[in-house]
Design a protein around this motif. Structure first.
Motif, PDB file in Angstrom:
ATOM      1  N   ARG A  67      47.565  52.019  37.930  1.00  0.00           N
ATOM      2  CA  ARG A  67      48.258  51.948  36.636  1.00  0.00           C
ATOM      3  C   ARG A  67      49.773  51.815  36.784  1.00  0.00           C
ATOM      4  N   LEU A  68      50.186  51.137  37.863  1.00  0.00           N
ATOM      5  CA  LEU A  68      51.609  50.882  38.079  1.00  0.00           C
ATOM      6  C   LEU A  68      52.010  49.519  37.535  1.00  0.00           C
ATOM      7  N   ALA A  69      51.024  48.702  37.203  1.00  0.00           N
ATOM      8  CA  ALA A  69      51.261  47.398  36.585  1.00  0.00           C
ATOM      9  C   ALA A  69      50.154  47.157  35.573  1.00  0.00           C
ATOM     10  N   SER A  70      50.512  46.489  34.489  1.00  0.00           N
ATOM     11  CA  SER A  70      49.508  46.222  33.457  1.00  0.00           C
ATOM     12  C   SER A  70      49.728  44.851  32.824  1.00  0.00           C
ATOM     13  N   PRO A  71      49.570  43.790  33.600  1.00  0.00           N
ATOM     14  CA  PRO A  71      49.743  42.462  33.004  1.00  0.00           C
ATOM     15  C   PRO A  71      48.644  42.188  31.983  1.00  0.00           C
ATOM     16  N   PRO A  72      49.000  41.596  30.855  1.00  0.00           N
ATOM     17  CA  PRO A  72      48.002  41.333  29.818  1.00  0.00           C
ATOM     18  C   PRO A  72      47.066  40.177  30.165  1.00  0.00           C
ATOM     19  N   HIS A  73      47.502  39.310  31.105  1.00  0.00           N
ATOM     20  CA  HIS A  73      46.702  38.148  31.499  1.00  0.00           C
ATOM     21  C   HIS A  73      46.767  37.984  33.018  1.00  0.00           C
ATOM     22  N   LEU A  74      45.626  37.681  33.629  1.00  0.00           N
ATOM     23  CA  LEU A  74      45.563  37.323  35.048  1.00  0.00           C
ATOM     24  C   LEU A  74      45.064  35.891  35.142  1.00  0.00           C
ATOM     25  N   VAL A  75      45.787  35.071  35.886  1.00  0.00           N
ATOM     26  CA  VAL A  75      45.403  33.682  36.087  1.00  0.00           C
ATOM     27  C   VAL A  75      44.989  33.538  37.552  1.00  0.00           C
ATOM     28  N   ASP A  76      43.706  33.338  37.779  1.00  0.00           N
ATOM     29  CA  ASP A  76      43.134  33.290  39.119  1.00  0.00           C
ATOM     30  C   ASP A  76      43.156  31.857  39.655  1.00  0.00           C
ATOM     31  N   LEU A  77      43.926  31.639  40.709  1.00  0.00           N
ATOM     32  CA  LEU A  77      44.054  30.301  41.298  1.00  0.00           C
ATOM     33  C   LEU A  77      43.007  30.012  42.367  1.00  0.00           C
ATOM     34  N   SER A  78      42.194  30.982  42.707  1.00  0.00           N
ATOM     35  CA  SER A  78      41.322  30.866  43.871  1.00  0.00           C
ATOM     36  C   SER A  78      40.230  29.807  43.758  1.00  0.00           C
ATOM     37  N   HIS A  79      39.999  29.274  42.589  1.00  0.00           N
ATOM     38  CA  HIS A  79      38.931  28.288  42.429  1.00  0.00           C
ATOM     39  C   HIS A  79      39.459  26.885  42.125  1.00  0.00           C
ATOM     40  N   ILE A  80      40.761  26.696  42.306  1.00  0.00           N
ATOM     41  CA  ILE A  80      41.340  25.374  42.081  1.00  0.00           C
ATOM     42  C   ILE A  80      41.233  24.579  43.376  1.00  0.00           C
ATOM     43  N   GLU A  81      40.512  23.483  43.303  1.00  0.00           N
ATOM     44  CA  GLU A  81      40.271  22.660  44.491  1.00  0.00           C
ATOM     45  C   GLU A  81      41.579  22.113  45.059  1.00  0.00           C
ATOM     46  N   GLY A  82      41.700  22.191  46.366  1.00  0.00           N
ATOM     47  CA  GLY A  82      42.852  21.612  47.050  1.00  0.00           C
ATOM     48  C   GLY A  82      43.993  22.573  47.327  1.00  0.00           C
ATOM     49  N   LEU A  83      43.958  23.768  46.757  1.00  0.00           N
ATOM     50  CA  LEU A  83      45.047  24.718  46.994  1.00  0.00           C
ATOM     51  C   LEU A  83      44.862  25.511  48.292  1.00  0.00           C
ATOM     52  N   ASP A  84      43.777  25.272  48.994  1.00  0.00           N
ATOM     53  CA  ASP A  84      43.523  26.017  50.226  1.00  0.00           C
ATOM     54  C   ASP A  84      43.751  25.182  51.483  1.00  0.00           C
ATOM     55  N   THR A  85      44.394  24.049  51.335  1.00  0.00           N
ATOM     56  CA  THR A  85      44.560  23.148  52.467  1.00  0.00           C
ATOM     57  C   THR A  85      45.646  23.619  53.432  1.00  0.00           C
ATOM     58  N   ILE A  86      45.484  23.212  54.669  1.00  0.00           N
ATOM     59  CA  ILE A  86      46.477  23.417  55.720  1.00  0.00           C
ATOM     60  C   ILE A  86      46.642  22.065  56.384  1.00  0.00           C
TER      61      ILE A  86
END
Length: 101
Positions: free
Chosen positions: A41-60
């Motif tokens: 309870r040290l942070a309470s953002p009203p919205h979380l936007v999860d990027l983990s399922h966006i194709e192509g953001l995991d490239t190296i």
């Protein structure tokens, strides 16, 4: 934890639109820092936007002389990547020591 709205966009454009509409939103890709803070309870953002399922953001990859590591690439992937190991061996070694099995 406090109540929040969870968003799981499928594209970078959708994520950007959510962040514009919800200026107090927090971005997560793995949540290893934010989630424990929320549980305490040290942070309470009203919205979380999860990027983990966006194709192509995991490239190296190498782009010219630049090593490009996507926002959702996992530490284990960075640690074991031949590209990272060749370009910046110290980064590959460091990434192997981050995280919790």
């Amino acid at each position: 934890m406090y109540e929040f709205k969870y968003h799981r966009p499928g594209t970078v454009r959708q994520a950007a639109n959510l962040l514009v509409k919800n200026e107090d939103a927090k971005v997560i890709a793995g949540g290893h820092t934010l989630i424990p803070v929320m549980k305490q309870r040290l942070a309470s953002p009203p919205h979380l936007v999860d990027l983990s399922h966006i194709e192509g953001l995991d490239t190296i990859e190498m782009k010219g002389r630049s090593l490009v590591i996507g926002a959702t690439a996992r530490h284990a992937e960075v640690a074991t990547s031949a590209i990272v190991g060749e370009a910046i061996p110290a980064l590959a070694n460091l990434a192997g020591g981050i995280g919790d099995p």
